[in-house]
Design a protein around this motif. Structure first.
Motif, PDB file in Angstrom:
ATOM      1  N   LEU A 166       0.843  -1.198   0.000  1.00  0.00           N
ATOM      2  CA  LEU A 166       0.000   0.000   0.000  1.00  0.00           C
ATOM      3  C   LEU A 166       0.883   1.254   0.000  1.00  0.00           C
ATOM      4  N   GLY A 167       1.811   1.303  -0.919  1.00  0.00           N
ATOM      5  CA  GLY A 167       2.604   2.520  -1.059  1.00  0.00           C
ATOM      6  C   GLY A 167       1.728   3.715  -1.380  1.00  0.00           C
ATOM      7  N   TRP A 203      -0.501  -8.768  -2.802  1.00  0.00           N
ATOM      8  CA  TRP A 203      -1.513  -7.836  -3.273  1.00  0.00           C
ATOM      9  C   TRP A 203      -0.937  -6.428  -3.413  1.00  0.00           C
ATOM     10  N   ILE A 204      -1.666  -5.597  -4.170  1.00  0.00           N
ATOM     11  CA  ILE A 204      -1.397  -4.158  -4.222  1.00  0.00           C
ATOM     12  C   ILE A 204      -2.710  -3.435  -3.950  1.00  0.00           C
ATOM     13  N   ASP A 205      -2.625  -2.301  -3.261  1.00  0.00           N
ATOM     14  CA  ASP A 205      -3.813  -1.577  -2.812  1.00  0.00           C
ATOM     15  C   ASP A 205      -3.579  -0.082  -3.042  1.00  0.00           C
ATOM     16  N   ALA A 220      -3.501   3.634 -12.543  1.00  0.00           N
ATOM     17  CA  ALA A 220      -2.094   3.456 -12.920  1.00  0.00           C
ATOM     18  C   ALA A 220      -1.370   2.563 -11.922  1.00  0.00           C
ATOM     19  N   VAL A 221      -1.624   2.777 -10.642  1.00  0.00           N
ATOM     20  CA  VAL A 221      -0.971   1.960  -9.613  1.00  0.00           C
ATOM     21  C   VAL A 221      -1.407   0.499  -9.724  1.00  0.00           C
ATOM     22  N   GLY A 231      -2.135  -9.213  -7.080  1.00  0.00           N
ATOM     23  CA  GLY A 231      -3.585  -9.065  -7.148  1.00  0.00           C
ATOM     24  C   GLY A 231      -3.984  -7.681  -6.671  1.00  0.00           C
ATOM     25  N   GLY A 232      -5.143  -7.209  -7.123  1.00  0.00           N
ATOM     26  CA  GLY A 232      -5.564  -5.845  -6.819  1.00  0.00           C
ATOM     27  C   GLY A 232      -6.661  -5.765  -5.785  1.00  0.00           C
TER      28      GLY A 232
END
Length: 403
Positions: A166-167, A203-205, A220-221, A231-232
């Protein structure tokens, strides 16, 4: 090692109509369960267990108490340092909640050692386990530099396999102390920071909200994360209406979290896409915002999860039983729906079918309640009802005496 649990007054298996796998009812009264190593091997009634002559290395008598799946907390921010109780006190005195307090935690987290971050997060994971949470997702998001995001995720990975990069939590302050450059920060999040963090993340958030990241930045992220194999997921529609929920549905994300402010198009999109709406009632309790309308979502056929959003600012609770009680009292859910959302729903939000259920083949994560029914989790709010926990087939909290 095998374990036979008998004397279960009520077993909530979490199996729903249409599920693949063994035909097990949602609720089994006078139940028994066999655990074989780290998996559930058999589920049925005590009478069936006796007639089949089932035996095991260890026999546990539940004494008429209820058993539910281990809770699956699919949204938590556990890697941080510092204290924000003064912020909570100010909110209770009437100040309006805003996301800016995140930066306070960022400063403390950057200054903390890896050992201190691991100790703090580990204490919270243990606290969760004592309350029946056997699977937890942990996000980064309080480092906001390449080094601090990567080390936060490395800490989280030591505690769970469900780690989320979660950058894109907020845009950090610039070097002069003023607002940072959002475009430049998105480039960092999708470039060097992602490269450093992806090996530690599943995951990415993104926090897609006014004051955080707009829908184009969020897109974009998430696209960069998908290209890196992550995974999103998405924080959206927490502070007001916005496009985040529909973006999550458009991209087919596993889950979109908060979902406090929804219009009819948002609800329809969630139902059509199958994206899980993860509701976080601890936030509304702590910020005095309106609670999400879970009844509206369930009646529309939306998959719903409950999670704690355990974090030092807007929801410093680690208790999914507390969230279950809030969901029943404030969000229109029945006790069964709320417990399913905190178990099966959380598993769905993490794209998992091996947790959140007590069926043959599932991971042997079970919670023994000091109560005759799972309804007591809402009926007796604030009461410590967890009498025992098995995680991966091993007892991790005291249980009814083995024989």
């Amino acid at each position: 090692m095998s374990v036979l649990v008998t004397g279960i007054g009520e077993l909530l298996t979490g199996r729903l109509p249409g599920d693949e796998g063994p035909e097990v009812p949602l609720l089994v009264e006078r139940a028994a369960v066999v655990l074989e190593r780290d998996r559930v091997a058999w589920v049925g009634t005590a009478e069936e267990a006796r007639s089949d002559g089932l035996a095991a290395d260890v026999h546990v008598d539940a004494g008429g108490r209820a058993v539910v799946p281990g809770f699956v907390d699919s949204h938590a921010h556990l890697v941080f340092a510092g204290d924000r109780s003064a912020e909570f006190t100010a909110r209770m005195a009437g100040e309006r909640y805003a996301a800016g307090g995140i930066r306070t935690t960022v400063a403390a987290t950057r200054a903390a050692s890896d050992e201190a971050l691991l100790a703090g997060a580990g204490r919270l994971v243990t606290e969760m386990l004592r309350q029946g949470t056997t699977t937890v997702e942990i996000k980064s998001g309080y480092g906001l530099t390449v080094r601090d995001e990567a080390r936060s995720l490395a800490v989280a990975r030591r505690l769970t396999e469900e780690t989320t990069y979660l950058g894109a939590h907020v845009v950090p302050d610039g070097p002069d102390g003023g607002a940072g450059d959002a475009a430049a920060y998105v480039d960092l999040v999708t470039g060097p920071m992602l490269e450093a963090c992806a090996p530690h993340a599943r995951w990415i958030d993104v926090f897609c909200e006014t004051g955080a990241f707009d829908v184009d930045q969020a897109r974009a992220v998430l696209a960069a994360g998908a290209a890196a194999g992550l995974g999103g997921r998405l924080h959206a529609n927490q502070l007001g209406p916005g496009p985040g929920v529909r973006l999550a549905c458009e991209l087919g994300l596993a889950a979109v979290d908060h979902c406090t402010y929804l219009d009819d198009a948002d609800v329809a999109a969630l139902a059509d896409a199958g994206t899980t709406a993860t509701l976080l009632p601890g936030v509304e309790f702590s910020t005095r915002q309106p609670y999400p309308d879970a009844r509206r979502l369930l009646d529309a056929g939306v998959h719903v999860a409950l999670a704690s959003d355990c974090n030092p600012g807007s929801s410093f609770t680690s208790s999914l039983p507390f969230c279950v009680a809030l969901a029943v009292r404030e969000m229109g859910m029945t006790p069964t729906e709320a417990v399913l959302a905190a178990t099966r729903g959380g598993a769905r939000a993490l794209a998992r079918d091996d947790v959140g259920r007590i069926v043959p083949g599932a991971r042997a994560d079970l919670v023994l309640l000091d109560a005759p029914s799972h309804a007591h989790l809402a009926y007796r709010p604030g009461v410590p009802l967890v009498a025992g926990v098995w995680q991966r087939g091993r007892p991790v909290l005291p249980l009814a005496g083995p024989s």
